[in-house]
Design an enzyme around this catalytic site. Sequence first.
Site, PDB file in Angstrom:
ATOM      1  N   ARG A 105      18.340  81.678  38.617  1.00  0.00           N
ATOM      2  CA  ARG A 105      17.779  83.035  38.666  1.00  0.00           C
ATOM      3  C   ARG A 105      16.966  83.285  37.399  1.00  0.00           C
ATOM      4  NH1 ARG A 105      22.473  83.270  41.712  1.00  0.00           N
ATOM      5  NH2 ARG A 105      21.859  83.546  43.889  1.00  0.00           N
ATOM      6  N   ASP A 114      19.277  77.007  43.278  1.00  0.00           N
ATOM      7  CA  ASP A 114      19.518  78.190  44.110  1.00  0.00           C
ATOM      8  C   ASP A 114      18.198  78.595  44.753  1.00  0.00           C
ATOM      9  OD1 ASP A 114      20.770  80.607  45.202  1.00  0.00           O
ATOM     10  OD2 ASP A 114      22.324  80.212  43.716  1.00  0.00           O
ATOM     11  N   HIS A 123      21.814  78.889  50.199  1.00  0.00           N
ATOM     12  CA  HIS A 123      21.187  79.046  48.872  1.00  0.00           C
ATOM     13  C   HIS A 123      20.163  77.937  48.604  1.00  0.00           C
ATOM     14  CE1 HIS A 123      23.304  82.506  47.146  1.00  0.00           C
ATOM     15  NE2 HIS A 123      24.389  82.094  47.780  1.00  0.00           N
ATOM     16  N   ASP A 127      28.900  78.296  49.354  1.00  0.00           N
ATOM     17  CA  ASP A 127      29.104  79.748  49.497  1.00  0.00           C
ATOM     18  C   ASP A 127      27.956  80.396  50.281  1.00  0.00           C
ATOM     19  OD1 ASP A 127      27.415  79.087  47.307  1.00  0.00           O
ATOM     20  OD2 ASP A 127      27.547  81.131  46.561  1.00  0.00           O
ATOM     21  N   GLU A 128      28.275  81.530  50.871  1.00  0.00           N
ATOM     22  CA  GLU A 128      27.294  82.459  51.419  1.00  0.00           C
ATOM     23  C   GLU A 128      26.242  81.773  52.300  1.00  0.00           C
ATOM     24  OE1 GLU A 128      27.378  85.950  48.114  1.00  0.00           O
ATOM     25  OE2 GLU A 128      26.143  84.235  47.577  1.00  0.00           O
ATOM     26  N   TRP A 160      36.520  82.556  44.540  1.00  0.00           N
ATOM     27  CA  TRP A 160      35.709  83.624  43.919  1.00  0.00           C
ATOM     28  C   TRP A 160      35.854  84.950  44.635  1.00  0.00           C
ATOM     29  CZ3 TRP A 160      31.151  86.065  45.880  1.00  0.00           C
ATOM     30  CH2 TRP A 160      30.682  85.578  47.100  1.00  0.00           C
ATOM     31  N   TYR A 212      33.902  87.704  36.749  1.00  0.00           N
ATOM     32  CA  TYR A 212      32.450  87.782  36.924  1.00  0.00           C
ATOM     33  C   TYR A 212      31.836  88.554  35.755  1.00  0.00           C
ATOM     34  CZ  TYR A 212      31.695  85.304  41.252  1.00  0.00           C
ATOM     35  OH  TYR A 212      31.569  84.303  42.175  1.00  0.00           O
ATOM     36  N   ASP A 261      28.798  88.961  35.156  1.00  0.00           N
ATOM     37  CA  ASP A 261      27.546  89.667  35.467  1.00  0.00           C
ATOM     38  C   ASP A 261      27.823  91.138  35.775  1.00  0.00           C
ATOM     39  OD1 ASP A 261      28.857  88.899  37.837  1.00  0.00           O
ATOM     40  OD2 ASP A 261      26.992  88.594  38.959  1.00  0.00           O
ATOM     41  N   GLU A 298      20.828  87.013  37.592  1.00  0.00           N
ATOM     42  CA  GLU A 298      19.745  87.819  38.174  1.00  0.00           C
ATOM     43  C   GLU A 298      19.209  88.830  37.153  1.00  0.00           C
ATOM     44  OE1 GLU A 298      22.559  87.064  39.751  1.00  0.00           O
ATOM     45  OE2 GLU A 298      22.271  86.914  41.917  1.00  0.00           O
TER      46      GLU A 298
HETATM   47  C1  ACM Z   1      29.278  83.341  44.514  1.00  0.00           C
HETATM   48  O1  ACM Z   1      29.418  84.265  43.695  1.00  0.00           O
HETATM   49  N1  ACM Z   1      28.410  83.435  45.496  1.00  0.00           N
HETATM   50  C2  ACM Z   1      30.062  82.127  44.411  1.00  0.00           C
END
Ligand code: ACM
Length: 530
Positions: free
Chosen positions: A159, A188, A259, A325-326, A392, A417, A419, A468
């Site tokens: 990011r 990513d 991702h 993930d995601e 996570w 986290y 962030d 980010e």
């Molecule tokens: C994550 O925060 N997507 C692992």
Amino acid sequence: MKKMLIAMALLVNVYSAMAQDVAIIPQPNALKQTRQSFALSASTPIQLADENFKGAAVFLNGYLQNYYGFSLPVQNAASNKQSIVFSVQKSLSAGAYELTVANKAIEIKASDAEGARNAVATLLQLLPVAKQQPLTIAGVQVEDAPRFAYRGMHLDVSRHFYSVAQVKKYIDYLAYHKMNYFHWHLTDDQGWRIEIKKYPLLTQIGSKREGTIIGRYPGTGFDNKPYEGFYTQEQIKEVVAYATERSITVLPEIEMPGHSMAVLASYPQLSTTPNIAKKVSTTWGVFDKDNNVLNPSEETFTFLENVLLEVMELFPAKYIHIGGDECSKIWWEQSEFCKNLMKGKNIADAHALQSYFIQRMEKFVNSKGKQIIGWDEILEGGLAPNATVMSWRGVKGGIEAAKQKHDVIMTPGSHCYFDHKQIKNEDSVTIGGYTTTEKVYSFEPVPTELSADEAKYVLGAQGNVWTEYMNNFSKVEYMIFPRMSALSEVLWTQKKQKDYTNFKTRLAVQKQRYQLWGANYFKGNLETEK
Ligand code: ACM
């Protein structure tokens, strides 16, 4: 009488200055202060009994050079000078050390390189923050060992990109906190950041984006500023060597199957929708509207295997993180190729297809003598046989994996986290969430749901730094300090010795060290505001 009083006052001053300086984070298991002290100067030799401890000496000299402007001569032979003496003590466990600071010598004992490094990390914190000559080091006897084997920090360089020098600085910060894993999030949607010789477009195209949204997602505009960066393989080797010397294992992450927009912008044929134009993402978030998912085709598997072959050459770690993930499942559900693949291989649904994807990659990685780590989504549809799970989305994925006798690293969003904002009314833009230093400190990586046998699968925990909203390294520092200092104590210090009030007293000295390092840090309220 007057002279005596002055002398006594001076002694009290010296002693209280020393006492104030003994503020070690993470708190050692056993620390006894003595009335001795050691005067360190540029002529103090380091005496190494074992080549294995060379890295610890380099680490110590790097710190002295950076922050005090001198380094020490290193020698193998014994010296009759006041010295820093490293020696092997086989009976000590992995990462453990003993450190004695006395008038005549500083003695460091460990059974492995990491133990010697950890001893140095304590010694650095005994140095006065003021740059006096000689540096008076308070007399102590320390016996210390880590609670967890995995003590990590993550950094997302996709990011936003950070230079080799900044990554090395980050690695130093880990070492100062006795951490031993650096999770390098190299790929990513917003940028591919590692040179892969076989696939040059990954960096020619995938490491560049046209610009970035302004402000918090969905943004108040678009900056139109081309943004790019990647590490050459030579630079990767340089960082890995730097980390290894400081007993930090670098864990590379190559995201799959989601991702992957930067991959697909470079090689669109690896998508289920190769005819739809793709570009490296300029905004944040998880995509259902843009297809950032790799097609589970033979062409994709060949590509990923070739990428991982180069990655495994560069990183000596036994683990490769393959993300997981995601991954939006809608692209596979809509794809004729995927539907046929699922029918042909008797794969029940798209979650099981992800499991098929990860298990194939695991087999390949295992065949090269390495193991995979994945985010907790890899539990869905069935866990790959030898995988380690990074939990996570809370700790429940970790609990489930440990109950299935899989190793676990805890990184729950609730506590790990970095962030998230750390004060209720944060001025700078962050992703959201709210995780104070006090909350990080309160984290217990071993959930009560686990039996003593299951708890052994919890290798440790890690702080995650998604970037980010960290478009410069100073912001990274602001977000990690002091939360990373709190996490280091969660990971290192025995549970019964943790004490938040006492931590805060030591943190006051630690803040002076942040300043010595020239590091930015959060200066506001450390506790949760109602
Ligand atoms: C994550 O925060 N997507 C692992």
